[in-house]
Design a protein around this motif. Sequence first.
Motif, short mmCIF file in Angstrom:
data_model
loop_
_atom_site.label_atom_id
_atom_site.label_comp_id
_atom_site.label_asym_id
_atom_site.label_seq_id
_atom_site.Cartn_x
_atom_site.Cartn_y
_atom_site.Cartn_z
N LEU A 1 0.80 -1.20 -0.16
CA LEU A 1 0.07 0.03 -0.01
C LEU A 1 0.93 1.11 0.04
CD1 LEU A 1 -2.88 -0.95 2.39
CD2 LEU A 1 -3.11 -0.38 0.02
N VAL A 2 2.08 1.19 0.75
CA VAL A 2 3.00 2.33 0.70
C VAL A 2 3.38 2.67 -0.43
CG1 VAL A 2 5.05 3.22 1.55
CG2 VAL A 2 3.41 2.19 3.31
N VAL A 3 3.58 1.48 -1.13
CA VAL A 3 4.26 1.64 -2.55
C VAL A 3 2.94 2.32 -3.58
CG1 VAL A 3 5.18 0.55 -4.61
CG2 VAL A 3 6.17 -0.07 -2.30
N LEU A 4 1.99 1.68 -3.50
CA LEU A 4 0.94 2.22 -4.20
C LEU A 4 0.80 3.72 -4.19
CD1 LEU A 4 -1.59 -0.87 -4.32
CD2 LEU A 4 -0.10 0.15 -6.26
N ALA A 5 0.83 4.16 -2.83
CA ALA A 5 0.39 5.40 -2.54
C ALA A 5 1.65 6.29 -2.90
CB ALA A 5 0.35 5.44 -0.93
N THR A 6 2.68 6.07 -2.85
CA THR A 6 4.12 6.48 -3.40
C THR A 6 3.85 6.67 -5.14
OG1 THR A 6 5.15 5.60 -1.92
CG2 THR A 6 6.49 6.59 -3.37
N LEU A 7 3.11 5.67 -5.68
CA LEU A 7 3.23 5.87 -7.27
C LEU A 7 2.17 6.74 -7.38
CD1 LEU A 7 3.64 4.65 -9.78
CD2 LEU A 7 1.62 3.08 -9.48
N ASP B 1 -2.32 17.54 -16.16
CA ASP B 1 -3.57 17.46 -16.94
C ASP B 1 -4.50 17.59 -15.75
OD1 ASP B 1 -4.96 16.74 -19.78
OD2 ASP B 1 -6.19 16.36 -18.18
N LEU B 2 -5.91 17.76 -15.82
CA LEU B 2 -6.83 17.56 -14.51
C LEU B 2 -6.98 16.28 -14.40
CD1 LEU B 2 -9.00 20.69 -15.05
CD2 LEU B 2 -7.47 20.36 -13.36
N ILE B 3 -6.99 15.39 -15.46
CA ILE B 3 -7.39 13.91 -15.43
C ILE B 3 -6.14 13.29 -14.68
CG2 ILE B 3 -7.92 11.68 -16.90
CD1 ILE B 3 -9.89 13.93 -16.68
N SER B 4 -5.11 13.36 -15.02
CA SER B 4 -3.83 12.83 -14.29
C SER B 4 -3.70 13.18 -12.91
CB SER B 4 -2.64 13.02 -15.21
OG SER B 4 -2.33 14.31 -15.45
N LEU B 5 -4.09 14.59 -12.73
CA LEU B 5 -4.17 14.85 -11.40
C LEU B 5 -4.85 14.00 -10.68
CD1 LEU B 5 -4.56 18.84 -10.30
CD2 LEU B 5 -6.04 16.98 -9.41
N TYR B 6 -6.06 14.03 -10.98
CA TYR B 6 -7.10 13.40 -10.30
C TYR B 6 -6.78 11.78 -10.12
CZ TYR B 6 -11.48 11.85 -8.47
OH TYR B 6 -12.41 11.12 -7.37
N MET B 7 -6.30 11.29 -11.19
CA MET B 7 -5.86 9.78 -11.38
C MET B 7 -4.70 9.52 -10.04
SD MET B 7 -4.57 7.42 -14.05
CE MET B 7 -2.85 7.91 -13.91
N GLY B 8 -3.68 10.48 -10.00
CA GLY B 8 -2.77 10.32 -9.10
C GLY B 8 -3.30 10.59 -7.69
N LEU B 9 -3.92 11.52 -7.46
CA LEU B 9 -4.54 11.81 -6.02
C LEU B 9 -5.45 10.56 -5.69
CD1 LEU B 9 -4.66 14.69 -4.56
CD2 LEU B 9 -6.80 14.88 -5.30
N GLU B 10 -6.27 9.98 -6.54
CA GLU B 10 -7.08 9.15 -5.94
C GLU B 10 -6.38 7.90 -5.63
OE1 GLU B 10 -10.51 9.30 -4.82
OE2 GLU B 10 -9.77 11.11 -4.84
N SER C 1 -4.88 8.72 -2.36
CA SER C 1 -5.79 8.54 -1.30
C SER C 1 -6.28 7.41 -0.92
CB SER C 1 -6.89 9.46 -1.71
OG SER C 1 -6.45 11.03 -1.97
N LEU C 2 -6.71 6.51 -2.01
CA LEU C 2 -7.29 5.19 -1.56
C LEU C 2 -6.26 4.35 -0.82
CD1 LEU C 2 -9.19 4.52 -5.01
CD2 LEU C 2 -10.37 4.80 -2.61
N ALA C 3 -5.13 4.26 -1.16
CA ALA C 3 -4.01 3.60 -0.50
C ALA C 3 -4.10 4.25 0.90
CB ALA C 3 -2.73 3.77 -1.02
N LEU C 4 -4.26 5.46 1.03
CA LEU C 4 -3.86 6.06 2.33
C LEU C 4 -5.25 5.82 3.38
CD1 LEU C 4 -2.41 9.54 1.69
CD2 LEU C 4 -1.28 7.41 2.35
N TYR C 5 -6.22 5.76 2.96
CA TYR C 5 -7.54 5.43 3.50
C TYR C 5 -7.29 3.96 4.04
CZ TYR C 5 -9.76 8.88 0.63
OH TYR C 5 -10.20 10.28 0.16
N VAL C 6 -6.99 2.96 3.45
CA VAL C 6 -6.73 1.83 3.75
C VAL C 6 -5.58 1.72 4.93
CG1 VAL C 6 -6.06 -0.74 3.33
CG2 VAL C 6 -7.49 0.66 1.64
N LEU D 1 -14.44 12.20 4.95
CA LEU D 1 -13.86 13.52 4.46
C LEU D 1 -13.20 13.41 3.22
CD1 LEU D 1 -12.98 14.62 8.02
CD2 LEU D 1 -15.24 15.03 6.72
N GLY D 2 -12.37 12.54 2.91
CA GLY D 2 -11.63 12.45 1.62
C GLY D 2 -12.53 12.40 0.54
#
Lengths: 661, 494
Positions: free
Chosen positions: B120-126, B136-145, B148-153, B174-175
């Motif tokens: 999970l740490v590696v995925l979040a880092t990715l 790009d707004l799309i790649s921004l959102y992709m990276g962000l999510e 975030s998903l990894a961090l939620y877990v 909240l995320g």
Amino acid sequence: MWIYKLIVLLPLIGALLAMPAGRMFSARAAELLTSGLMILVAVFSWTAFFSVTGSQADLTVPLFTWMTSGDFHVAWALKIDSLTAVMLVVVNTVSCLVHIYSIGYMSHDPHRPRFFAYLSLFTFAMLSLVTASNFLQMFFGWEGVGLASYLLIGFWFHKDSANAAAIKAFVVNRVGDFGFVLGIMATFMVFGSIEFDKVFPQVHHFENHTFHFLAWEVPTMTTICLLLFVGAMGKSAQIILHTWLPDAMEGPTPVSALIHAATMVTAGVFMVCRLSYMFEAAPAALAVVTVVGATTAFFAATVGLFQNDIKRVIAYSTCSQLGYMFFAAGVSAYPVAMFHLFTHAFFKALLFLGAGSVIHAMSDEQDMRKMGGIYKMIPMTWAMMLIGTFALTGVGIPGVEIFGAPLGFAGFVSKDGILEMAYAAHSGVGKYAFWMGIAAAVMTSFYSWRLAFMTFHDKPRASADVMSHVHESPAVMTVPLAILALGAVLAGMVFYGGFMGHDLAAFWGASFPEHGATHVVMTEAHHVKETVAVVVWAPFVVMLLGLGIAYYYYIRHPELPPKMGQSRNGLYLFVKNKWYFDELYDFLFVRPAQKLGRFLWKKGDGFTIDGFGPDGVSALVLKITGQVVRLQTGYLYHYAFAMLLGVAALVTYFMFFGGAN
Amino acid sequence: METIKVIDSLHASLDLALPEVIMALGAMALMMYGVFRGEKSFSAVSWGAFGLIVVTGLSVMDLAANDITVRTIGFSGAFVVEPFSIFLKYLILAGSGAAVLMAMDFMKREKLARFEYPVLVVLATLGMMIMVSANDLISLYMGLELQSLALYVLAAFNRDSLRSTESGLKYFVLGAVSSGLLLYGCSLLYGFTGTTNFDALAKVAAGDLSGSAQMGLIFGITFLLAGLAFKISAVPFHMWTPDVYEGSPTPVVAFFAAAPKIAAMGLFIRVTVGLFPVSEGVEQPWQQIVVFVAIASMVLGAFAAIGQTNIKRLMAYSSIGHMGYALVGLSAGTKEGVDGVLLYMLIYLFTVTGVFVCILAMRRKEGMVEHISDLAGMSQNHKIGAFVLSMLFFSLAGIPPLAGFWGKLFVFLPAIQAGYILLVVIGALASVVSAFYYLRIVKIIYFDEPEGAFQPQPMALRLILAVSAIFTLGLTLFLQVPREWTSFAAGSLF
């Protein structure tokens, strides 16, 4: 040259090495080191004394440049003339004997290295003072002895009374020092220099000089001299600024002998004599010196009458004798003032060390009411104290001369000399001083004999336990006593010729103004001595009178004094309570100062500064913290609400004030 | 503009994203390994993850060595690599690497040794690496999510602990709200400009716009920044931080405290300074947002931390405050300002990681302790540890000559130059208030009656602490080195 440098520096070396020596080897090493150095210094001092006095030598030994700032140059140099030489022997002889005596007296104290370090430090400071070639150097020594005095009075720091006395001595001296500092500044303002050798020759230009202050034209020289004299009053415990001296007896007895009898307290007298060239230009200031001195002589003698603490009696006696010296200087008889300073150092140190020996014998008892009847047990001490008492009360035979000097103990020669000078001054203040001196002499005789009788004679009043332990002090203490006793007997007669007799001019050289008032008063005194019988006989008569009264009350009718004490006579209480000076100062200064301090502390610092400053701010911070922390409720919907509120606020802001509009 | 290099071919674009590719493939390989080997594989997967992070770092270094000195855009404009993103990737990888190492001992002891953690740490880092390279707004959102998903877990990783699951849930909900705000902002930007590409967006924004379009852009950027502010836990989007810090396992918090904040701060810089550059004398709307958020964060961080008794909660407020200080630099909108922010994040990473190593060290025989009062008299039992921790807190308080002082200095200076005097004054005052709680900890460490000694630390943690301590104490001596890096990195944005 090197000999003068060694005289000043060896005590400093002793002071610096005493503590390390005590730590690395033993307390004994510290004692031997400092005492050995002091013996050396004392020998050097006497050598210097004989080579300087009478040789007209007046040399300055430069050491180094102390500070330079614009036009202001201060060099550290030793001024060596007869006046300095006299002080050197006084200081170093007494200091040397006190060092040796202390080896015995302090033998049970665990902090001996510290004690000897302080003693040597004091000696160094005192030597800096007397060898000063300028005002600032003198002030350095002045403050140095003050510091050493503070440290030694409070030497037994576990005693609250000793700490209080040390602080009192320091604070009261501060008052005097303030005057001294102002005087130095004024001197620099007027003369553009603080070197004695540059100031003195200029003095006559300013004899009638005045300066404008507020609405008055103030005579310059009088102002400067009075300011300087305030400093002298503080250091020499003259009336008004005398309150610290009796309390200073809290220190170990050798300290009292060295600092509070023989040397430091005479610094004021020395200062006036050193600055005689300046005081001569300020007759009004001299009159003040005379009046203050005479009043102190009288006042301190009255207080000494009914003190019960053996050391306090001698302390008031010292105060009184210093008064004599001052009024001698006040009538321009500087040589005589110095003569009395010289002889007084011997017999007063003798009395103090003798008292120390008594205290030592009586298991640290200082109250004379708990002594008595011990003269057979400590005959040596008794004999020494008697000699001291003879010298102090002025025992001698008036009118008889031996080798051109009056026949009598040291105090007789010098004190009668002072009284003659006061009479010979033929001025109002001189007469005042003369009669005050006579009155003081009666009382001096009374309290000195009272001390001797109460301490040594009558029935023993101490407990059997104490009496069983009474013993003569060891040789290390009694030999210094004997040497001082020799001085107390002979110093007057031997040195009369040089100090104030025929060899006067040769002896002193240029230490004092050669012509003028000093010359006049000294010549006149010789004349008076031969023509006015009262001057010759009055001191002798009153000495016998005092002895008689003391004998009557303390040997013939020892039951009377306690009764007198119970009678609560007004005058008796007034004298017994030291003229209520302490109470008056407490009311005038101490309590208002405490009140002001309390006000500034509570209202000024506590309420205003802390309240609106640190405390107020921190309280505010805590209050805000409390509220901020409450925001963190833990509820999810509150958190989400805060986020939405934030966005809404930002968007609203931009709608009404933001860039697009 | 010659400062932009566009890469057309997919092959060359893949070269550009090689570190991310390595990381993604490695993460999947590690997961596979873990799935087949089962729970026992924790150590192996952890070391594998650490190795993967190192390899990725080397590959980033290879990119940097490959003459990437200007904005290099690949994947049809969605992905950008320049010294700025490379610098941030280093920081992110350093933070993640430390997080993996720090967790190993702890997780085993606390019976949380599951191989999912390093994965999970590696995925979040990715996700973070994609974030800082998003163009790009799309790649921004992709990276962000992805992040975030990894961090939620991770937040809920201690799933048997009520507090940990609660914090995970809160963070998730909240995320989701913040993602909603961010997405809404993205859609507004797209709606008013017709593009999702940052370069195109910037061009439109710089052009002549109608009033309503401008308003739309402002609303869009406001929502976008609100979403990002959540990620860096800036006030008023910070509410999750204390609860998550307190509830989540400590190594996870150590991870949260550094790497994701750096990534989000990078993104923050890119969508503000990158999209709407500040021209001389004209204030951009986003600057007002940044000023507001910075003040609120600094003040709240300072005041709220005083009331804390739990050291992790205290660090949460501390991090809120520190993000505020970093934003002070950004508010200037100048190269020097961004430079200052990058330096600040670098210092923050090293310092805060060191502090969390110390918090991990707060372990007695009976288990972990995390009250501030547990540090009492630490100086008696752990002389070096107590000294280092005190120095770290001094650094956080910004006391010279420690690293934290330079961080604050170089974010305050550009703000003063840009005329934000009041902001800086408030920042200085807030740092005085915050000095109180840092110094109070030092006082507790040195002057309070000692509590029992802590258990010894594994070697890896000592090593990390040593690096952190040397950096914090010695930065003054080699300040010029990181200053050159940050200045080079910041320069590539302008």
